[in-house]
Design an enzyme around this catalytic site. Sequence first.
Site, PDB file in Angstrom:
ATOM      1  N   ARG A   9      38.651  40.315  36.838  1.00  0.00           N
ATOM      2  CA  ARG A   9      38.319  39.918  36.678  1.00  0.00           C
ATOM      3  C   ARG A   9      39.559  38.724  36.204  1.00  0.00           C
ATOM      4  NH1 ARG A   9      35.205  35.477  33.438  1.00  0.00           N
ATOM      5  NH2 ARG A   9      33.367  34.463  35.459  1.00  0.00           N
ATOM      6  N   HIS A  10      39.243  37.365  36.656  1.00  0.00           N
ATOM      7  CA  HIS A  10      40.303  36.516  35.908  1.00  0.00           C
ATOM      8  C   HIS A  10      39.800  36.348  34.605  1.00  0.00           C
ATOM      9  CE1 HIS A  10      37.352  33.222  36.068  1.00  0.00           C
ATOM     10  NE2 HIS A  10      37.077  33.312  37.139  1.00  0.00           N
ATOM     11  N   GLY A  11      41.149  35.690  34.390  1.00  0.00           N
ATOM     12  CA  GLY A  11      41.136  35.530  32.725  1.00  0.00           C
ATOM     13  C   GLY A  11      40.440  34.499  33.141  1.00  0.00           C
ATOM     14  N   ASN A  16      35.179  27.801  32.855  1.00  0.00           N
ATOM     15  CA  ASN A  16      34.368  28.958  31.809  1.00  0.00           C
ATOM     16  C   ASN A  16      34.029  28.577  30.390  1.00  0.00           C
ATOM     17  OD1 ASN A  16      37.038  31.577  33.546  1.00  0.00           O
ATOM     18  ND2 ASN A  16      34.168  30.791  33.944  1.00  0.00           N
ATOM     19  N   GLN A  22      31.599  27.524  37.748  1.00  0.00           N
ATOM     20  CA  GLN A  22      32.882  27.826  38.382  1.00  0.00           C
ATOM     21  C   GLN A  22      32.790  27.351  40.086  1.00  0.00           C
ATOM     22  OE1 GLN A  22      36.361  27.482  36.116  1.00  0.00           O
ATOM     23  NE2 GLN A  22      36.271  29.960  36.868  1.00  0.00           N
ATOM     24  N   GLY A  23      32.202  28.464  40.700  1.00  0.00           N
ATOM     25  CA  GLY A  23      32.584  28.715  41.945  1.00  0.00           C
ATOM     26  C   GLY A  23      33.750  28.528  42.684  1.00  0.00           C
ATOM     27  N   ARG A  59      43.164  30.610  39.696  1.00  0.00           N
ATOM     28  CA  ARG A  59      43.209  31.388  38.417  1.00  0.00           C
ATOM     29  C   ARG A  59      43.006  33.089  39.065  1.00  0.00           C
ATOM     30  NH1 ARG A  59      37.838  29.192  40.347  1.00  0.00           N
ATOM     31  NH2 ARG A  59      36.770  30.539  41.336  1.00  0.00           N
ATOM     32  N   GLU A  84      34.683  33.358  44.323  1.00  0.00           N
ATOM     33  CA  GLU A  84      33.940  33.598  43.784  1.00  0.00           C
ATOM     34  C   GLU A  84      32.839  32.844  45.094  1.00  0.00           C
ATOM     35  OE1 GLU A  84      32.922  32.722  39.025  1.00  0.00           O
ATOM     36  OE2 GLU A  84      34.574  32.739  40.366  1.00  0.00           O
ATOM     37  N   LEU A  85      30.553  33.005  44.531  1.00  0.00           N
ATOM     38  CA  LEU A  85      29.922  32.583  44.479  1.00  0.00           C
ATOM     39  C   LEU A  85      30.570  31.395  44.771  1.00  0.00           C
ATOM     40  CD1 LEU A  85      27.409  33.938  43.208  1.00  0.00           C
ATOM     41  CD2 LEU A  85      28.049  34.465  44.932  1.00  0.00           C
TER      42      LEU A  85
END
Length: 154
Positions: A9-11, A16, A22-23, A59, A84-85
């Site tokens: 997963r991205h940092g 966040n 974020q989506g 990201r 991402e969603l």
Amino acid sequence: MTLTLTLVRHGQTYLNARRLLQGWSDSPLTRTGRAGVRVTAAHLAEHTFTGAYSSPSGRAIATATEILRHHDDLRLRTDKDLRELHFGQYERRPEHELDALAPGTSSCPRCSTAATPACPVASPAPSTWTACARRSTGSSRRTRTGTCSWSGTA
């Protein structure tokens, strides 16, 4: 033949850190996020990979690029289907606003369409839509370094 996938997963990003959805919206990595990515990259440095794929978000690319510094032979490939969603009008809004729509539900926006009648990640049922979104993106399955590996027969 055994296939091993290593998912990262991205940092942490600024959105966040503020607990904003974020989506598809992009946000740069925070100092903490960049530090976590460096730890993950060091952890994965000795692993052998045959491919590297990322969503086109900044990201995700920043995270993958740092990891690939230890893997000069790999070229990063981006794929929009790894995004991402998408949270529509709730993008960049506080997570609690989406959770308030249907507290305790076992479905999420991604899974509540006619095309997807049942949520493939809702068993056991997450308590909120954002929990479901987190589970479907793999972020709830992180190890200490932020990686998740899966092995199976291809």
